[in-house]
Motif scaffolding. Structure first.
Motif, short mmCIF file in Angstrom:
data_model
loop_
_atom_site.label_atom_id
_atom_site.label_comp_id
_atom_site.label_asym_id
_atom_site.label_seq_id
_atom_site.Cartn_x
_atom_site.Cartn_y
_atom_site.Cartn_z
N SER A 119 -8.90 -8.08 0.88
CA SER A 119 -9.08 -8.34 2.30
C SER A 119 -10.55 -8.18 2.66
O SER A 119 -11.17 -7.17 2.32
CB SER A 119 -8.24 -7.35 3.12
N PRO A 120 -11.15 -9.18 3.33
CA PRO A 120 -12.56 -9.04 3.70
C PRO A 120 -12.72 -8.01 4.81
O PRO A 120 -12.28 -8.21 5.93
CB PRO A 120 -12.94 -10.44 4.18
N LYS A 121 -13.32 -6.89 4.47
CA LYS A 121 -13.50 -5.82 5.45
C LYS A 121 -14.98 -5.57 5.63
O LYS A 121 -15.78 -5.69 4.71
CB LYS A 121 -12.83 -4.53 4.96
N LYS A 122 -15.34 -5.18 6.82
CA LYS A 122 -16.72 -4.80 7.09
C LYS A 122 -16.95 -3.39 6.57
O LYS A 122 -16.01 -2.66 6.29
CB LYS A 122 -17.00 -4.84 8.60
N ARG A 123 -18.21 -3.03 6.46
CA ARG A 123 -18.51 -1.66 6.05
C ARG A 123 -18.10 -0.69 7.13
O ARG A 123 -18.03 -1.03 8.31
CB ARG A 123 -20.01 -1.52 5.78
N ARG A 124 -17.86 0.53 6.72
CA ARG A 124 -17.48 1.54 7.71
C ARG A 124 -18.61 1.80 8.68
O ARG A 124 -19.78 1.79 8.30
CB ARG A 124 -17.09 2.85 7.02
N ALA A 144 7.16 -16.16 8.21
CA ALA A 144 7.23 -14.78 8.70
C ALA A 144 7.36 -13.86 7.50
O ALA A 144 8.31 -13.94 6.73
CB ALA A 144 8.43 -14.62 9.62
N ILE A 145 6.37 -13.00 7.33
CA ILE A 145 6.33 -12.09 6.18
C ILE A 145 5.74 -10.77 6.64
O ILE A 145 4.89 -10.73 7.54
CB ILE A 145 5.49 -12.73 5.04
N SER A 146 6.19 -9.67 6.05
CA SER A 146 5.68 -8.36 6.45
C SER A 146 4.29 -8.15 5.86
O SER A 146 3.91 -8.78 4.87
CB SER A 146 6.62 -7.26 5.98
N TYR A 147 3.56 -7.22 6.47
CA TYR A 147 2.19 -6.96 6.02
C TYR A 147 2.20 -6.38 4.61
O TYR A 147 1.39 -6.76 3.77
CB TYR A 147 1.49 -5.99 6.97
N SER A 148 3.12 -5.46 4.34
CA SER A 148 3.14 -4.82 3.02
C SER A 148 3.45 -5.83 1.93
O SER A 148 2.86 -5.79 0.85
CB SER A 148 4.15 -3.68 3.00
N CYS A 149 4.35 -6.76 2.19
CA CYS A 149 4.69 -7.79 1.22
C CYS A 149 3.50 -8.72 1.00
O CYS A 149 3.17 -9.07 -0.14
CB CYS A 149 5.91 -8.56 1.70
N ALA A 169 -10.27 -14.74 7.04
CA ALA A 169 -9.35 -13.89 7.80
C ALA A 169 -8.94 -12.70 6.94
O ALA A 169 -8.67 -12.84 5.75
CB ALA A 169 -8.10 -14.69 8.19
N ASN A 170 -8.88 -11.51 7.58
CA ASN A 170 -8.37 -10.36 6.84
C ASN A 170 -6.84 -10.48 6.75
O ASN A 170 -6.23 -11.37 7.32
CB ASN A 170 -8.83 -9.05 7.46
N PHE A 171 -6.22 -9.55 6.02
CA PHE A 171 -4.79 -9.68 5.73
C PHE A 171 -3.94 -9.67 6.98
O PHE A 171 -2.99 -10.46 7.11
CB PHE A 171 -4.34 -8.58 4.78
N LYS A 172 -4.24 -8.81 7.92
CA LYS A 172 -3.43 -8.71 9.14
C LYS A 172 -3.55 -10.00 9.97
O LYS A 172 -2.55 -10.53 10.45
CB LYS A 172 -3.89 -7.49 9.97
N HIS A 173 -4.77 -10.47 10.12
CA HIS A 173 -4.98 -11.71 10.87
C HIS A 173 -4.34 -12.89 10.14
O HIS A 173 -3.74 -13.77 10.77
CB HIS A 173 -6.48 -11.94 11.07
#
Length: 147
Positions: A117-122, A100-105, A84-88
């Motif tokens: 965070s596992p991100k796909k290529r652009r 419950a925690i904020s995204y920035s924290c 899962a990426n950070f937002k998910h």
């Protein structure tokens, strides 16, 4: 004491000794005369410890506990939330774990722990910029409208 606090103490002590006036001390420290009088009174009564902030060295009241941080890191490294990426992951924490925690924290905690965070290529952009002409004035510009 920090360098700023030492500088304040030096100016206030020279004020107490009579080498400086209140207005000169206010100008050198960038404070109002009222604050200089308050600092002078505090240093005379309590000594140089008056200039040190009372919360120095304490953890903020609203800061997350170390146990919670380590629990978040261990959950992210587990097989359950590994992909899962950070937002998910933030949404899953709130839904399944009740955290419950904020995204920035969350981002700060995980990146300090060395987790990315596992991100796909652009995505490929179909429009590319044209190559520059070797000399100025070689680009031909036309108007194709019939008017």
């Amino acid at each position: 004491m920090t360098q700023e606090q030492l500088n304040r103490y030096k100016v206030i002590s020279s004020l107490i000794d009579g080498k400086l006036s209140i207005s000169e001390a206010a100008m050198s420290l960038g404070l109002s005369e009222r604050q200089i009088k308050r600092l002078k009174k505090g240093v005379m009564e309590r000594g140089p410890a008056f200039l040190i902030h009372k919360n120095t060295g304490r953890k903020p009241q609203h800061a997350l506990t170390d146990e919670l941080k380590s629990k978040i890191i261990s959950l992210k490294q587990s097989d359950k939330y590994k992909n899962a990426n950070f937002k998910h992951f933030m949404e899953l924490l709130e839904e399944h774990e009740g955290i419950a925690i904020s995204y920035s924290c969350l981002h700060t905690i995980l990146t300090k722990a060395g987790i990315n965070s596992p991100k796909k290529r652009r995505r490929f952009k179909p429009h590319r910029r044209r190559k520059r002409k070797p000399q100025e004035g070689l680009l031909i510009q036309m108007n194709a409208t019939p008017f």
